[in-house]
Design an enzyme around this catalytic site. Structure first.
Site, PDB file in Angstrom:
ATOM      1  CD  GLN A 376      -3.229  -1.318   0.132  1.00  0.00           C
ATOM      2  OE1 GLN A 376      -2.909   0.329   0.046  1.00  0.00           O
ATOM      3  NE2 GLN A 376      -3.729  -2.250   0.483  1.00  0.00           N
ATOM      4  CD  GLU A 426      -0.073 -11.152  -4.615  1.00  0.00           C
ATOM      5  OE1 GLU A 426       0.531 -11.408  -6.412  1.00  0.00           O
ATOM      6  OE2 GLU A 426      -0.732 -10.831  -5.007  1.00  0.00           O
ATOM      7  CG  ASP A 475      -6.079  -4.995  -1.077  1.00  0.00           C
ATOM      8  OD1 ASP A 475      -6.868  -4.120  -2.123  1.00  0.00           O
ATOM      9  OD2 ASP A 475      -5.383  -4.008  -0.851  1.00  0.00           O
ATOM     10  CB  CYS A 503      -6.847   0.997  -5.225  1.00  0.00           C
ATOM     11  SG  CYS A 503      -6.516  -0.478  -6.615  1.00  0.00           S
ATOM     12  CD  GLU A 546      -7.502   0.419  -1.093  1.00  0.00           C
ATOM     13  OE1 GLU A 546      -7.628  -0.128  -1.314  1.00  0.00           O
ATOM     14  OE2 GLU A 546      -6.381   1.944  -1.538  1.00  0.00           O
TER      15      GLU A 546
END
Length: 607
Positions: A376, A426, A475, A503, A546
């Site tokens: 972030q 991921e 996210d 975002c 966000e």
């Protein structure tokens, strides 16, 4: 048309025959698209179902039901036109035809300036480069912070109302319930909490990517931000010293590197004719330790191995001296970037000097950051964002948290002390290596991490959940989750709650709608209903914000069967893929899907 006019037109398209591949050469226009679709879905249709070799999709600013698709050659373009023209997709008949290339924006702008040179000069005098770069990067720079927050709250509420209206259209059976909730929550069917302020509003960015170009005022090579896009006919770069969202240490590091560029014999890369070498500088700044990492990007052109080695030696000498040490520069990488075609592997940064990582802190956890890792950009804001996500999730000591798109593990590892198990997945293997190292460095033992596409490995990862209470944390990148991942979440009944962090909320609305739309043949599990949302200002002085939304699974009528309804219950089980069904896969199948991720975790990071 006279010879002079023809010459001018040819000049506008001369870039097509210049060095380097242009996606404008082999372009089609695709019209008649459905009202709701995702670019990922369209790419899947074109590249997987129809076996077309799409290299790029361009969505114009003024069109939602048409776009451009680009290809590598005439053969691929003609094949695409034949396959797509008249093809029925989502109840719409597509229209595909060859599209003309766009004229060179730089050439076109130059002509416009020549025709109206007085007006253009007047404009430049009225708005100087310093204000232009402020307007481009921090459009709210001259608005008081409290007013910025009000603007963002208003925009978020308008966007969520559009989402809520879409839910109302799709869910006929629950319209009266939605309308009743709207009276309680001021126009929304769920709670919208007040926007959370950023703890710091100046110098908050811990990562910036700067372009190396020519300053139109000084005519010198400059490391800064572009004053506009190539599409608007601008390649000039402006200095960043007046920008308030960039830290003083980052600004100092930029100036130190800029000294080397200005005395170098090599020129900045020019997107107009593909000449030059210096392209970008990425600066990563740890807000907890003050350490700085630099990643220098260059176009190699025809440089020999010896010339590259000499450049690398000069970089190390210049960026490892006392002045650089005082600035906090602790890590240096170089990356040679050329234009990639479909199927080409991405280039990777090469470590030149110093540490391979820098370390930053969120909610008391320490995280190592590699050149390509997602982190972030507002460290202090991340403390607020992650704490709100923990609070909203209602996570318990025996819960399993599934961190989807976990990056270097920041969210999952912050959740770890509040739950019994964390499972992270991921796409980027290097990020998984970092996440495993971060778990070890923080003494976290209840976390397992896997590499792979969420839409591919999510079922086998979810099958490892040890708790009945499973909470998903999402996210994703700016574009949102792949539809297959949304489908897996919907169809896995074990997931009771979901916190979606975005975002770019406008880009994620389609995901919100698909998570909450009524059950169907594809989305078989009960929908996730939005319960609470909170905007967090991670980007002061910009228009971005966000957003975190808590979704809770609706009760499924098939969940608790009565004896008299056995036939109906069996039908429900046959038509859905719940957590139990996933767990019935053999251990060998699960191991096969995640073995690559586990191997990655045991390798050392050599970059």
């Amino acid at each position: 048309m006279g010879d002079e006019g023809e010459k001018e037109i040819l000049e506008e398209y001369a870039y097509l025959d210049r060095g380097g591949f242009s996606s404008e050469k082999f372009k089609i226009e695709l019209r008649g698209l459905p009202k709701f679709y995702g670019i990922a879905e369209l790419k899947k249709l074109m590249n997987q179902k129809l076996s077309l070799n799409t290299s790029k999709i361009k969505r114009p600013k003024n069109g939602s039901h048409w776009l451009y698709a680009c290809f590598q050659n005439d053969e691929d373009r003609n094949k695409a036109i034949e396959a797509l023209n008249g093809f029925s997709w989502k109840g719409k008949t597509l229209i595909a035809e060859a599209a003309k290339p766009a004229p060179d924006p730089l050439v076109r702008k130059r002509k416009q300036e020549e025709e109206g040179i007085v007006q253009d000069k007047k404009k430049k005098e009225e708005v100087g480069p310093e204000q232009r770069i402020k307007d481009a990067t921090t459009p709210y720079w001259n608005i008081p912070y409290e007013e910025q927050l009000k603007l963002k709250e208003k925009e978020i509420k308008q966007l969520l109302m559009k989402f809520d209206n879409e839910r109302w259209k799709l869910d006929r059976d629950n319209r009266s319930s939605l309308e009743a909730k709207r009276k309680i929550y001021g126009g929304l069917s769920f709670e919208l909490l007040p926007i959370e302020k950023s703890p710091i509003t100046e110098g908050y960015r811990n990562k910036c990517e700067f372009t190396i170009g020519i300053d139109e005022e000084t005519k010198l090579p400059t490391v800064g931000f572009r004053l506009g896009s190539y599409a608007t006919g601008t390649v000039a770069v402006g200095p960043i010293q007046s920008l308030i969202h960039i830290s003083d240490k980052t600004k100092k590091a930029v100036l130190i590197f800029q000294e080397l560029v200005r005395r170098s014999e090599l020129q900045p890369f020019s997107p107009a004719d593909f000449s030059g070498h210096w392209r970008y500088l990425t600066v990563r700044h740890s807000m907890s330790t003050g350490e700085i990492m630099l990643i220098v990007a260059m176009h190699p052109q025809e440089l020999s191995t010896e010339q590259k080695e000499q450049i690398q030696k000069e970089l190390v000498e210049h960026l490892s001296n006392e002045e650089s040490a005082a600035c906090g520069i602790k890590s240096l990488y170089i990356e040679y970037i050329t234009k990639r075609r479909v199927g080409d592997e991405a280039t990777r940064p090469v470590h030149l000097w110093g540490s391979t990582h820098i370390v930053d802190t969120i909610l008391g956890r320490h995280f190592r950051i590699s050149p390509e890792a997602f982190f972030q950009i507002n460290t202090a804001g991340a403390d607020i964002l992650y704490q709100r996500a923990i609070d909203m999730s209602q996570v318990k000591e025996d819960s399993t948290v599934v961190d989807i798109c976990c990056g270097t593990g920041t969210i999952g590892l912050c959740f770890a002390k509040h739950c019994g198990q964390v499972l992270g997945l991921e796409l980027v293997p290097e990020a998984v290596r970092d996440a495993k190292a971060n778990a070890e460095a923080n003494g976290i033992t209840n976390c397992d991490l896997f590499a792979g596409r969420a839409e591919d490995i999510l079922p086998s990862v979810l099958a490892r959940a040890t708790a009945e209470d499973v909470v998903a944390i999402v996210d994703p990148p700016r574009a949102g989750l792949h539809m297959r991942a949304v489908t897996q979440l919907r169809n896995t009944k074990k997931v009771k709650r979901l916190v979606y962090i975005s975002c770019s909320p406008a880009s994620a609305v389609k995901n919100f709608v698909d998570l909450s739309r009524p059950s169907s043949k594809t989305l078989r599990g009960a929908p996730f209903v939005p319960v609470r949302a909170v905007p967090v200002d991670m980007f002061p002085h910009t228009k971005h914000v966000e957003l975190a939304i808590l979704f809770e699974r609706e009760e499924d009528p098939c969940e608790e069967p009565q004896d008299s309804d056995k036939m109906e219950v069996n039908e429900c089980k046959d038509s859905s893929t719940d957590g139990t069904a996933v767990q019935e896969n053999t251990d060998a199948e699960i191991e096969a899907k995640t073995s690559n991720a586990e191997e990655i975790g045991t390798e050392s990071n050599t970059t």
